[in-house]
Design a protein around this motif. Structure first.
Motif: not given
Length: 580
Positions: A215-239
């Motif tokens: 059992l896992v608590k608290g995720g984790p999720h692909a979310v950028r902590n600093s601004n609470g936005t989705r971290s996904y392939a376009w922003s992380s690799y594509g840019y």
């Protein structure tokens, strides 16, 4: 220059500023997780001219994509392929929906951001099947580690095992355990219900460190902590790839055919691709030295079949000229199928329904803008509790069906995964303050298929992911569903369950499966390593053509697949670069 909640966003006009070459060294078809990782990594060689084509749009400045709470609202939408499967036998002929990423970022742009790797024996089996040593757990863990940029709240507001050695602090995909202001109000009830279970109590585990069960608590999720936005392939690799002068990225550009040289000889060569832009049907052709298909578990086999690569009998029946007889293309499809249980939560519990209240939404938005926390920073609002378990052998034996497949699986593999979300997964209850609890079969025995309806590229393919397709699959799924119902109807969840609406007391288990079965959208295996692909990810019997995406995965993972596709693509990029 535009900005999206702290993330650098390339204007659409700048995505395609690189020189258009007469011939590219590498043409990548598909701008999802695998395609964008490959575009970034392979273009690190400045002498390599790389073109990537993605059928879907650029979502850079759309809060529907960047804001975690809106996850799921893009199913269906312009950001998803909105497929319908064939009638499923074990669902009484029901035709399930299958919504997949149709956007720069692919599934990572529209999913619920769960980051989970699961049982290490799966990756060892990948290596054994494919002959690729680098896919074994002891090797691919370096690619997992290199992808993930870990955030852990300090102090951590719950007790959770975290193996920090299997993450990094400088990877491209931000992976965050939930802060206290990002935890659903339902969390303690759900995790305590499983931890205190008398039948088979859960143990807290880090399912990213090679452990499959727990059992896992608290995720984790692909979310950028600093601004609470989705971290996904376009922003992380594509840019990063898009800023290089040797890279051209075309969105809203759908590849409809691969063209071959040396047709009729022993080894046809992929030489060029045909594509259409936007809503146009005007066909354009681009020449490349090598093609890499990264269009996903449905669209990669679809494109191969349209191009004449696949089972001879099927292609002949449609009048498609045969380039290469490859009988396994489009077979071996597996997915994680689930069945839902829905109940109403007290009015003080925040669910997706709360977002429909303009006053409350404005309050949530203000909190999100000022602190990057609160309900809008919760994925979907998906739970951070994820529990996997293996059904004991004595219980398997009591089912009275052949369970040899599941009993033979390595002992680190679970069969069932339990989760919940603060939203109704069935549209008829969307207006309620609803919670959906669900259980999924994560190691299915049965497989499905992808076939063409016609030779017309505009027609949707024929898809069956084969819901609970063996007797053992169905029996295990029913066992898990009864476990789930016993839990949600128990005193352990009485604080948050004020009235079940599905399945309710008068519906049979069979009816519940027929009306409440859905998918995790984790389709894999349709152009499998070992069967269709060799140890260099090349399509056997063809030169200049590789497949690197979820369709290449020979064995489905025991939890969410996005992290594994990142690692697979990283490993594949190293193999290609090592070849020079």
């Amino acid at each position: 220059m535009k900005w999206t909640k702290g993330l650098f966003a390339l204007p659409a006009a700048e995505i395609c500023i690189a020189q258009a070459y007469a011939e590219y060294d590498i043409i990548i078809v598909g701008g999802g997780v695998a395609g964008l990782v490959l575009a970034d990594r392979l273009s690190e060689n400045a002498d390599s001219k790389v073109l990537l084509l993605e059928a879907g749009p650029d979502p850079s400045d759309d809060p529907l994509i960047s804001t975690p709470a809106f996850a799921g609202e893009s199913w269906p939408s312009k950001y998803s392929w909105n497929f319908t499967e064939v009638p499923q036998t074990n669902l009484g002929g029901f035709e399930p929906q299958l919504n997949l990423g149709h956007v720069l970022g692919g599934g990572s742009a529209i999913n619920f951001m769960a980051y989970c790797r699961g049982a290490q024996s799966v990756f060892n089996e990948w290596a054994n099947i494919s002959g690729i040593r680098e896919l074994a757990w002891d090797y691919i863990i370096d690619d997992f580690r290199g992808c993930a940029n870990l955030f852990i709240p300090d102090p951590l507001p719950y007790t959770q095992t975290i193996n920090e050695s299997v993450y990094s602090r400088d990877g491209k995909v931000f992976v965050s355990y939930d802060r206290s202001d990002r935890l659903s109000q339902l969390e303690p009830d759900f995790w305590n219900a499983w931890l205190d279970d008398l039948q088979q109590p859960a143990q807290v585990a880090d399912l990213n460190g090679g452990t499959g069960i727990g059992l896992v608590k608290g995720g984790p999720h692909a979310v950028r902590n600093s601004n609470g936005t989705r971290s996904y392939a376009w922003s992380s690799y594509g840019y990063r790839a898009a800023t290089r002068s040797n890279v051209k990225i075309l969105h809203s550009s759908r590849v409809i055919k691969i063209n071959f040289d040396n047709v009729g000889r022993d080894t046809p060569r992929a030489a060029s691709i045909n594509y259409v832009s936007g809503n146009s049907t005007s066909v354009k052709t681009i020449v490349g030295k090598e093609m890499i298909l990264s269009a996903g578990a449905i669209n990669t086999p679809r494109l191969l079949l349209l191009s004449g690569v696949g089972p001879k009998d099927h292609l002949n029946s449609l009048g498609i000229p045969l380039i290469k007889d490859s009988p396994e293309i489009g077979l071996n499809v597996r997915d994680h199928h689930l069945v839902v249980n829905i109940f109403q939560a007290p009015s003080n519990i925040i669910t997706a329904t709360s977002l429909s209240n303009a006053t409350r939404l404005a309050e949530f938005q203000a909190q999100y803008d000022s602190t990057s926390g609160g309900p809008l920073s919760e994925p979907g609002p998906q739970s951070s509790t994820f529990f996997t378990e293996r059904v004991p052998d004595d219980i398997l034996d009591s089912f009275g069906v052949n369970v040899s497949f599941h009993k033979s699986l390595p002992k680190d593999r679970p069969f069932l995964a339990y989760q919940y979300a603060g939203v109704s997964f069935l549209p008829q209850f969307a207006g309620l303050n609803a919670v959906t609890a669900f259980v999924a079969l994560v190691q299915p025995e049965a497989s499905g298929y992808v076939r063409l309806k016609s030779p017309n590229w505009q027609d949707d393919p024929v898809i069956s992911t084969n819901y609970f397709g063996s007797d053992a699959d169905l029996a295990i799924a029913k066992y898990g569903y009864h476990r789930l119902l016993n839990k949600t109807r128990s005193d352990a969840l009485s604080r948050v369950n004020v009235g079940e609406v599905f399945p309710g007391p008068n519906m049979t288990t069979t009816q519940a499966f027929q009306q409440g079965a859905q998918t995790y959208h984790h389709s894999v295996g349709s152009v499998s390593l070992g069967k269709v692909l060799d140890s260099q990810f090349r399509v056997k019997g063809i030169t200049g053509l590789r497949v690197i995406d979820s369709s290449a995965i020979p064995v489905i993972t025991t939890c969410h697949t996005q992290s594994s596709v990142y690692a697979l693509a990283e490993a594949a990029a190293k193999i290609i670069k090592a070849q020079g």
